[in-house]
Structure formats: structure tokens, C-alpha cells
Design a protein around this motif. Structure first.
Motif, mmCIF file in Angstrom:
data_model
loop_
_atom_site.group_PDB
_atom_site.id
_atom_site.type_symbol
_atom_site.label_atom_id
_atom_site.label_comp_id
_atom_site.label_asym_id
_atom_site.label_seq_id
_atom_site.Cartn_x
_atom_site.Cartn_y
_atom_site.Cartn_z
ATOM 1 N N SER A 59 -51.259 -3.375 44.022
ATOM 2 C CA SER A 59 -50.423 -2.574 43.121
ATOM 3 C C SER A 59 -50.116 -3.320 41.816
ATOM 4 C CB SER A 59 -49.124 -2.163 43.818
ATOM 5 O OG SER A 59 -48.336 -3.297 44.105
ATOM 6 N N SER A 63 -51.068 -1.810 38.226
ATOM 7 C CA SER A 63 -50.044 -1.599 37.201
ATOM 8 C C SER A 63 -50.358 -2.370 35.919
ATOM 9 C CB SER A 63 -48.662 -1.983 37.730
ATOM 10 O OG SER A 63 -48.589 -3.375 37.944
ATOM 11 N N MET A 66 -53.051 -0.406 34.128
ATOM 12 C CA MET A 66 -52.539 0.821 33.514
ATOM 13 C C MET A 66 -51.542 0.532 32.398
ATOM 14 S SD MET A 66 -52.112 3.214 36.870
ATOM 15 C CE MET A 66 -51.418 4.550 35.957
ATOM 16 N N ILE A 68 -48.356 -0.536 32.755
ATOM 17 C CA ILE A 68 -46.968 -0.191 33.098
ATOM 18 C C ILE A 68 -46.305 -1.300 33.911
ATOM 19 C CG2 ILE A 68 -47.285 2.302 32.990
ATOM 20 C CD1 ILE A 68 -47.642 2.284 36.031
ATOM 21 N N SER A 69 -46.824 -2.508 33.803
ATOM 22 C CA SER A 69 -46.302 -3.596 34.628
ATOM 23 C C SER A 69 -44.885 -3.999 34.245
ATOM 24 C CB SER A 69 -47.230 -4.805 34.562
ATOM 25 O OG SER A 69 -47.325 -5.262 33.233
ATOM 26 N N LEU A 72 -42.516 -1.483 36.085
ATOM 27 C CA LEU A 72 -42.534 -1.518 37.544
ATOM 28 C C LEU A 72 -42.301 -2.891 38.158
ATOM 29 C CD1 LEU A 72 -45.497 0.865 38.381
ATOM 30 C CD2 LEU A 72 -43.066 1.333 38.500
ATOM 31 N N MET A 76 -41.402 -3.539 42.121
ATOM 32 C CA MET A 76 -42.457 -3.970 43.038
ATOM 33 C C MET A 76 -42.074 -5.249 43.769
ATOM 34 S SD MET A 76 -46.036 -2.949 41.182
ATOM 35 C CE MET A 76 -46.000 -4.321 40.080
#
Length: 126
Positions: A59, A63, A66, A68-69, A72, A76
Motif C-alpha cells: 500500500s 500510494s 499515485m 497521495i502518500s 495517507l 497507514m
């Protein structure tokens, strides 16, 4: 950001107070640390933790890919630690119920859950 620092500090102080004053002081329940690679660990719970860590790494890579780390990341990491704490609490409840060691993991799970809730409040409401 100041909200998170203050609220995390308050939750951490409450966690430490309950852990050391109440659980270890009054109730005399000592913490028995069960690391992931300890020989005493049961194989099923060891496998569950390894699967959780692998899913976490997957994950993280998704992320980051994408983009969007940053959004998130706190969820996470806290979510992984929460799931590992719950897994260890269940293991200790099944195999060490007489020692009541699982109280430490349950308290740890509540602290992590409050961190997640505080991150949600800070990220989306404030």
C-alpha cells in the motif's frame, strides 16, 4: 499541526499513566513483549503479522505511485500498528489469559485508535 502535537502528547501521557500506574503498579500486570520474530510466537499469528507488513509495504508503494502518500501516511502507519496490536492482543488473550498480559495490548490499541481519530479530525475537520 499544533492540535496534533498537543493532542498526541495528552494521549501519550494518559497511556503511560494507565500503563505504569494502574496496570503495572496497582494491578501488578507486567508486560510480556512478544516481538514478531520471537521463538515463543505461535506460527499463525506470526504469519498474520508478516501478511500485514507485506500489505502495508504494497500500500505504501501504491500510494507513492499515485502521489497521495502525504495524505495517507499517518493513517497507514497507525493502521498497521493498530492491526498488529490487535493481533497480539488476541494471541495473548488466547494463550496467556491467566497472566492478563493482553491488557497492555488492548490499551495500546486504544491509544493507536485515538491517534487515528485525531489524525482524521486534524486532516479533514480542522
Amino acid at each position: 499541526m499544533l492540535f496534533l502535537i498537543i493532542s498526541f502528547t495528552v494521549v501519550f501521557i494518559i497511556y503511560l499513566t494507565i500503563r505504569f500506574y494502574y496496570l503495572q503498579g496497582k494491578r501488578k500486570i507486567n508486560n510480556k513483549r512478544m516481538w514478531t520474530f520471537t521463538e515463543e510466537r505461535k506460527k499463525y499469528f506470526f504469519a498474520v503479522e508478516i501478511v500485514l507488513i507485506v500489505l502495508f509495504l504494497i500500500s505504501v508503494f501504491i500510494s507513492v505511485a499515485m502521489g497521495i502518500s502525504k495524505i495517507l501516511a499517518p493513517f497507514m502507519v497507525s493502521g498497521l500498528l493498530l492491526l498488529i496490536s490487535i493481533s497480539q492482543a488476541i494471541e495473548e488473550w488466547i494463550y496467556y489469559r491467566k497472566d492478563k498480559v493482553y491488557y497492555h495490548r488492548i490499551l495500546q490499541s486504544f491509544a493507536l485508535l485515538s491517534f487515528i481519530i485525531l489524525c482524521i479530525v486534524e486532516q479533514f475537520i480542522l
